[in-house]
Design a protein around this motif. Structure first.
Motif, PDB file in Angstrom:
ATOM      1  N   VAL A 121       0.899   6.283  -7.095  1.00 33.75           N
ATOM      2  CA  VAL A 121      -0.462   6.657  -7.701  1.00 33.75           C
ATOM      3  C   VAL A 121      -1.329   7.373  -6.660  1.00 33.75           C
ATOM      4  O   VAL A 121      -2.559   7.762  -7.058  1.00 33.75           O
ATOM      5  N   GLY A 161      -6.146   6.688  -2.880  1.00 35.18           N
ATOM      6  CA  GLY A 161      -7.338   6.356  -3.333  1.00 35.18           C
ATOM      7  C   GLY A 161      -7.106   5.162  -4.328  1.00 35.18           C
ATOM      8  O   GLY A 161      -7.723   4.082  -4.120  1.00 35.18           O
ATOM      9  N   TRP A 162      -6.256   5.157  -5.380  1.00 32.90           N
ATOM     10  CA  TRP A 162      -6.045   4.469  -6.402  1.00 32.90           C
ATOM     11  C   TRP A 162      -4.979   3.015  -5.584  1.00 32.90           C
ATOM     12  O   TRP A 162      -5.648   2.190  -6.108  1.00 32.90           O
ATOM     13  N   ALA A 163      -4.428   3.471  -4.729  1.00 32.99           N
ATOM     14  CA  ALA A 163      -3.727   2.395  -3.955  1.00 32.99           C
ATOM     15  C   ALA A 163      -4.838   1.580  -3.210  1.00 32.99           C
ATOM     16  O   ALA A 163      -4.522   0.175  -3.549  1.00 32.99           O
ATOM     17  N   ALA A 175      -7.949   1.096  -4.321  1.00 37.32           N
ATOM     18  CA  ALA A 175      -8.647   0.252  -5.411  1.00 37.32           C
ATOM     19  C   ALA A 175      -7.744  -0.565  -5.832  1.00 37.32           C
ATOM     20  O   ALA A 175      -8.472  -1.837  -6.246  1.00 37.32           O
ATOM     21  N   ILE A 176      -6.547  -0.411  -6.167  1.00 40.41           N
ATOM     22  CA  ILE A 176      -5.820  -1.548  -6.641  1.00 40.41           C
ATOM     23  C   ILE A 176      -5.662  -2.706  -5.696  1.00 40.41           C
ATOM     24  O   ILE A 176      -5.767  -4.131  -6.039  1.00 40.41           O
ATOM     25  N   TYR A 198       0.781  -1.282  -0.091  1.00 43.98           N
ATOM     26  CA  TYR A 198       0.069   0.153   0.040  1.00 43.98           C
ATOM     27  C   TYR A 198       1.017   1.263   0.093  1.00 43.98           C
ATOM     28  O   TYR A 198       0.805   2.294  -0.821  1.00 43.98           O
TER      29      TYR A 198
END
Length: 409
Positions: A374, A377-379, A381-382, A367
């Motif tokens: 990125v 938030g994108w972390a 989501a991934i 994370y």
């Protein structure tokens, strides 16, 4: 099939059949029986093992029945003998009562079963050659090294080496952290590491051969995410617990001894490429040995602990123990020995704690890395997407295994 009357009145197992000592599998004591001609390993209970171990051609059925009754307090009836001899006939274990066609079928079935277990998305094996003849030639020259006069001093050297690495860890980490090492040094460390791993596997096979077993296969193993050599030593189940522990420990033992020249080069060598290579090998070699000894991974340390406790499969049986306990309560595990109840309970909890800690550290590290690349938030989501993919993959594996079980049944 034509047999003599003596085959049934004074039964005798084929001379090459080997009976192993008892191991605990959950609440049951099991013995392994090896048929070298077909390649099959069978499991039998203590009562069957008692009878098989006495089938040497000198005892009649009445003799066997009398000894059995004296030991277990029960007289065997005709149906018991019929069931036992039916099993022995099916597995072609009786001397003078074998059928070449049946033996050939058993051999082919054993080979097919072994082939099915060698391929998978997360683990696979590619056999290269049978090392038994090589071990037979090598063992007489190395036999003195199995004596305590060598093992004990060598073990002290290994412990001293481990302590030295721990005390000088910052300096060794500094060598590895430098990014200016030439490509030749990196390639050399990879080649040497593979050679040490090969020695590690040969040590398992030679120790197994020393104790009377066979190393039947050397090859390359894929176990996600690692690719490494392996040596197959199935005969270990025929040894006493002490010899099983020694066979499992032999690999780590030899791996650490192989680091002694690098320790000498690191301590007394002049600064330079070889000195840096020695530091790299010391650090990674010791770390690999330590990882091998972690009892929560299916590596040498796990098998050493299982063998020391004389348990056939500590992890699987611990999970089964906890499954019964959680589903049906304490009554479901009352048949286990008190020692084994404590062992399975503690190992299951410790294994869970280890897994949760490891996953937490990995997720946190990943994370933080993703967030730096990125954003937060994108972390997240991934990470969620990766979890869903892993769950789908685990479900696919479970369905595939279930389908394979149905087909094999």
């Amino acid at each position: 099939m034509t047999t003599t009357d003596a085959t049934w009145t004074r039964p005798r197992l084929r001379a090459e059949v080997v009976l192993g000592p008892g191991q605990w599998r959950g609440e049951k004591l099991v013995h392994h029986v090896k048929d070298p001609e077909t390649g099959w390993f069978y499991r039998v209970g203590p009562r069957e093992h008692f009878l098989l171990s006495r089938m040497d051609g000198t005892r009649t059925l009445d003799d066997l029945a009398t000894e059995y009754a004296a030991t277990f307090g029960k007289r065997l009836g005709p149906e018991n003998w019929q069931q036992l001899f039916g099993m022995l006939h099916q597995r072609q274990l009786l001397d003078g009562a074998t059928d070449p066609a049946a033996l050939a079928r058993l051999t082919a079935t054993a080979a097919e079963g072994a082939a099915r277990t060698k391929r998978g998305p997360l683990s696979a094996r590619w056999p290269l050659y049978d090392p038994d003849r090589f071990f037979d030639r090598l063992l007489p020259r190395l036999a003195p090294l199995f004596g305590w006069w060598f093992v004990l001093p060598a073990l002290l050297v290994v412990l001293a080496l481990t302590g030295y690495v721990a005390l000088h860890l910052p300096a060794l980490l500094g060598v590895v952290a430098r990014g200016d090492r030439p490509l030749a040094a990196i390639l050399a460390s990879v080649v040497i590491t593979w050679l040490i791993v090969f020695l590690h596997e040969c040590a398992h096979g030679l120790t197994c051969r020393h104790f009377g077993g066979r190393g039947t296969e050397i090859g390359v193993m894929w176990r996600f995410p690692m690719l490494a050599p392996y040596c197959k030593v199935d005969d270990i189940v025929l040894f006493t617990p002490r010899r099983r522990v020694a066979t499992a420990f032999a690999g780590v033992f030899v791996s650490m001894l192989a680091l002694v020249p690098f320790a000498a080069l690191w301590i007394w060598g002049a600064p330079g490429a070889l000195h840096d290579l020695a530091g790299t090998m010391l650090l990674f070699g010791t770390a690999t040995a330590a990882l091998n000894l972690v009892p929560f991974l299916r590596l040498d340390g796990y098998y050493m602990l299982s063998h020391a406790l004389n348990l056939a499969d500590l992890r699987t049986d611990s999970y089964r123990f906890w499954g019964r306990l959680l589903r049906r309560g304490p009554a479901a595990v009352r048949a286990y020995r008190p020692r084994d109840r404590a062992t399975y309970a503690l190992y299951g909890l410790a294994s869970l704690g280890f897994a949760v800690t490891l996953v937490t550290l990995l997720v946190h590290y990943w994370y933080v890395t993703l967030a730096r690349w990125v954003g937060g938030g994108w972390a997240v989501a991934i990470l969620v997407a990766e979890v869903l993919v892993l769950l789908a993959f685990a479900g696919w594996l479970a369905r595939r295994r279930a389908a394979g079980t149905v087909r094999s049944g």
